[in-house]
Design a protein around this motif. Structure first.
Motif, PDB file in Angstrom:
ATOM      1  N   GLY A 121     -52.339 -29.018 -36.690  1.00 17.96           N
ATOM      2  CA  GLY A 121     -52.481 -29.243 -35.259  1.00 17.96           C
ATOM      3  C   GLY A 121     -51.135 -29.141 -34.558  1.00 17.96           C
ATOM      4  N   GLN A 122     -50.751 -30.188 -33.855  1.00 13.39           N
ATOM      5  CA  GLN A 122     -49.474 -30.203 -33.145  1.00 13.39           C
ATOM      6  C   GLN A 122     -48.340 -30.746 -34.008  1.00 13.39           C
ATOM      7  OE1 GLN A 122     -49.408 -28.815 -30.034  1.00 13.39           O
ATOM      8  NE2 GLN A 122     -51.564 -28.427 -30.410  1.00 13.39           N
ATOM      9  N   ASN A 123     -48.639 -31.185 -35.237  1.00 18.26           N
ATOM     10  CA  ASN A 123     -47.647 -31.836 -36.089  1.00 18.26           C
ATOM     11  C   ASN A 123     -47.093 -30.895 -37.142  1.00 18.26           C
ATOM     12  OD1 ASN A 123     -48.178 -34.392 -34.809  1.00 18.26           O
ATOM     13  ND2 ASN A 123     -50.067 -34.452 -36.001  1.00 18.26           N
ATOM     14  N   VAL A 124     -45.772 -30.882 -37.267  1.00 15.21           N
ATOM     15  CA  VAL A 124     -45.080 -30.083 -38.278  1.00 15.21           C
ATOM     16  C   VAL A 124     -44.148 -31.014 -39.034  1.00 15.21           C
ATOM     17  CG1 VAL A 124     -43.494 -28.166 -38.679  1.00 15.21           C
ATOM     18  CG2 VAL A 124     -45.208 -27.998 -36.875  1.00 15.21           C
ATOM     19  N   SER A 125     -44.124 -30.880 -40.359  1.00 15.18           N
ATOM     20  CA  SER A 125     -43.190 -31.674 -41.157  1.00 15.18           C
ATOM     21  C   SER A 125     -42.564 -30.798 -42.234  1.00 15.18           C
ATOM     22  CB  SER A 125     -43.892 -32.875 -41.788  1.00 15.18           C
ATOM     23  OG  SER A 125     -44.897 -32.449 -42.684  1.00 15.18           O
TER      24      SER A 125
END
Length: 101
Positions: free
Chosen positions: A5-9
């Motif tokens: 989604g909008q999260n990157v790690s």
């Protein structure tokens, strides 16, 4: 790198949206609505955070790739090489051959 989604790690650490990240030859940028990951190995993956993904490789990698991205030889006859080295007749058979548990 994990993008959901909008999260990157990267290695479990969140990369704030819109903030560029660069560490040990790995870069994360946010061109427009996309998120892009580039490595010092010469490969860039961009994702629209929905369905579209693009993968680009530097010309130096020509003929040196394999897997889901193909062989990068400009020869369509070897685009669907399966892990066992055989050529799949159809795109679905090719993709299924590269599935992992």
């Amino acid at each position: 790198v994990v993008a959901e989604g909008q999260n990157v790690s990267v290695n479990g650490a969140a990369v704030p949206q819109g903030r560029p990240y660069l560490h040990k030859g790995l870069g994360v940028t946010w061109p427009g609505d996309w998120v892009a990951v580039a490595s010092s190995l010469g490969v860039r993956v961009a994702w629209d955070r929905h369905l579209a993904v693009t993968v680009t490789a530097e010309p130096e990698l020509r003929g040196g790739t394999w897997g889901l991205c193909g062989t990068y030889t400009d020869d369509p006859a070897d685009d669907f090489v399966r892990p066992d080295g055989d050529i799949a007749a159809f795109a679905a058979a090719f993709g299924n051959a590269w599935k992992v548990p």
